[in-house]
Scaffold this motif. Sequence first.
Motif, PDB file in Angstrom:
ATOM      1  N   LEU A 186     -68.834 -39.361  17.712  1.00 50.15           N
ATOM      2  CA  LEU A 186     -67.458 -38.904  17.940  1.00 50.15           C
ATOM      3  C   LEU A 186     -67.433 -37.434  18.348  1.00 50.15           C
ATOM      4  N   LEU A 187     -68.188 -36.614  17.617  1.00 48.15           N
ATOM      5  CA  LEU A 187     -68.215 -35.177  17.905  1.00 48.15           C
ATOM      6  C   LEU A 187     -68.791 -34.908  19.289  1.00 48.15           C
ATOM      7  N   GLN A 188     -69.852 -35.635  19.650  1.00 50.61           N
ATOM      8  CA  GLN A 188     -70.458 -35.456  20.983  1.00 50.61           C
ATOM      9  C   GLN A 188     -69.484 -35.859  22.089  1.00 50.61           C
ATOM     10  N   LEU A 189     -68.780 -36.969  21.871  1.00 52.18           N
ATOM     11  CA  LEU A 189     -67.824 -37.442  22.876  1.00 52.18           C
ATOM     12  C   LEU A 189     -66.733 -36.407  23.135  1.00 52.18           C
ATOM     13  N   VAL A 190     -66.167 -35.878  22.058  1.00 51.46           N
ATOM     14  CA  VAL A 190     -65.036 -34.953  22.205  1.00 51.46           C
ATOM     15  C   VAL A 190     -65.479 -33.606  22.748  1.00 51.46           C
ATOM     16  N   LYS A 191     -66.584 -33.117  22.236  1.00 52.20           N
ATOM     17  CA  LYS A 191     -67.020 -31.763  22.588  1.00 52.20           C
ATOM     18  C   LYS A 191     -67.727 -31.700  23.949  1.00 52.20           C
ATOM     19  N   GLU A 192     -68.533 -32.724  24.263  1.00 48.52           N
ATOM     20  CA  GLU A 192     -69.402 -32.609  25.447  1.00 48.52           C
ATOM     21  C   GLU A 192     -69.220 -33.731  26.472  1.00 48.52           C
ATOM     22  N   ARG A 193     -69.420 -34.973  26.041  1.00 45.15           N
ATOM     23  CA  ARG A 193     -69.572 -36.062  27.005  1.00 45.15           C
ATOM     24  C   ARG A 193     -68.309 -36.328  27.828  1.00 45.15           C
ATOM     25  N   LEU A 194     -67.165 -36.467  27.175  1.00 41.60           N
ATOM     26  CA  LEU A 194     -65.929 -36.769  27.911  1.00 41.60           C
ATOM     27  C   LEU A 194     -65.446 -35.578  28.752  1.00 41.60           C
TER      28      LEU A 194
END
Length: 743
Positions: free
Chosen positions: A525-533
Amino acid sequence: MVELEGKLIEIIYQNESNGYTVAVLDTPEDELTIVGYLPTLKEGEQILVKGDWKVHHMYGQQLEVKEYRPIIPSSEEGIINYLSSGIITGIGKKMAKRIVEHFGKDAMDIIEYHPHRLTEVPGIGKSKAETIAEAFQDQRELREIILFLSQYAISPNYAVKIYKKYGKETISTIQENPYRLAEDITGIGFIIADRIAKAMGIDPNSKYRIYAGTKYMLNTFSLEGHTYAPKNLLVERTAELIGAEAERVEDAIQGLALGQSIQLEKHQEEMVVYAMPYYYAESNVCKKLIELSRVQLDPVEVDLEEELQLLQQQEGISLAKNQKEAIKQAVENGLLVITGGPGTGKTTTINTLIKMFEKLKMKITLAAPTGRASKRMTEATGKESKTIHRLLELGFSEDEDTMMFQRDEDNPLDSNVIIIDEVSMVDILLMNSLMKAVAPGTRLVLVGDVDQLPSVGAGNVLKDIIDSRIVKVVRLNEVFRQAQESMIVVNAHKINRGQHPLLNQKDKDFYFITKHKKEEVLTTLLQLVKERLPKHYKFDPRRDIQVLTPMKKGEVGTINLNKELQQGLNPPSSFKQEREVKEKVFRVGDKVMQMKNNYTLKWKNQDPEAEEDRGEGVFNGDIGYVQSVDTEDQELSILFDDNRLVTYNFSQLEELELAYCITIHKSQGSEFPVVVMPITWGPPMLLTRNLLYTAITRAKKLVVLVGTENYLNRMVQNNKVIQRYSGLGYRLGKFYEFHTKKS
């Protein structure tokens, strides 16, 4: 806890409304900064303080005061300094000297116990003596009350509120019945009042305690969304809460009902109990719905079929059968409900309705329950939409003591047609206020998705109205072709029918990432919000992406996710001011949400073209961003989504929560470009179909779910809806039965 004695030599800041103070204390060892709720203090006073050291990142070491008391001086010089410090209105340095020269060290006793003798001092007449005595007494009373309440862990901030309510009768009132605090003072509930009562030695079986406990439990039912409580269940839960016999609670219910504090009523074979505001609201809404649904309108002098055909040609649209039906029914009836899921054309129907009513030369008013929903309605229609609170003109009463709606039966809304969107969010109290302001003969169109979660506040208004068979209802059930391109829309309808959603279709807008452990879900979740999306889709992580979750606690609950997301998206910096409140930190740039209705907070609109440049009221669910934190003035400002800038005093920050992640319940009526959601274990009552349906229909462009398909399947299959005790449907049903028999 540190205990120090010293002289207050400078007050740097003092908030007049709640007494929050920043001051310099001169002790025998050193000068130091003290902060806390110190409402009665003036420069020059000698005081004893108790508190804890803390280090402010800008102002260094400070003593946060938890308790304090003034030290009455005993020397003549000390008495002169005390009297001339400004504490007592009407005494300056020269007069203080004259008083002490005349009475010596007895001056303080004379002012308190024999104030008439002050007239012996040259320059003091009878009126002046009375003024001095009154000011001295007011200060002494408040100090005594602060000291009295401090032994029960009541802060000076609340002590001031209590004193303003009860005045010189404060101590005697509390000693007689501490449970009055739970009713009279906002922020002090039954639990705190009960703690005070126990410390005072109040009998656990006191009538006051059982009455207060019963009302507290009835209020708890309201907070859970119910307009009433089944009597047997109320007795059981109250008896368990306060450790009293069920018979005593039964007696309390009868006593409260006789005193008209609550309402007893029989629904079929069951006795139910209402708090009076909900009883009046439900009864009035029922009455007004029936009136509006049965009103005889003057027929319109146009051919509706022909006008509809012309409108479709002009707008380049093709309306579905039920959309046409909705428009005809809205024109021909005083009250209509339009319901439908995503992609079924609710917005197109509203726009066509507006154009039809404009052709009929009717004045149209648009509104929605929240600022976000209202803003979306404005964007979708190109017409001004207001929140229901603004529409009803929330303002102060004549005595300026309470907030109330200015629009009601005596001052109804000046409109021929009122269209309300997102009605699933409207609770029974707000619905009552709205119905009061709808004049007879006005057409009212209620639009909403009945499959969404019910309102946060008490009641089940939209569902009750639809199920009643009293009101005309049109269901939009055809999903338009362009909407079928979106897997968000397709899957919303699949989930609503109890079918498994389609996942991870190429180049679509609905994705599922499989992760089995909660730690992995959290990290993803943190990776998605901060970086991937943000990297892949160019979404702003704070403004475009909203994390939703069913629960507050646990690794993927709102509390932990907000801490993690704040650290990732808005970490601490020497360039960013911040304020810590209990275990929360609010920092410049943070995304925050208002958690309760506050009708008195003032706002200024930052949009120069806005119709209203200033006003009052911030409401439960409003989302904004921290613009500034002023530690000197003890203030924090927030720019809300609809361009309203609001300044909070630090004492009001408990009304706010971080909003990087919010519960699905709090997301109602909002729309976000992207929704990211954990799908993991949780209480069965939170893993439900309509919760999942509500969550994914909040997204406009992209949904990403992270977790296990096992729990996704459980949510889809769990069609249990938590029962809401709401009597609106029952009341409407009784009328329907009566009318049917009569016919």
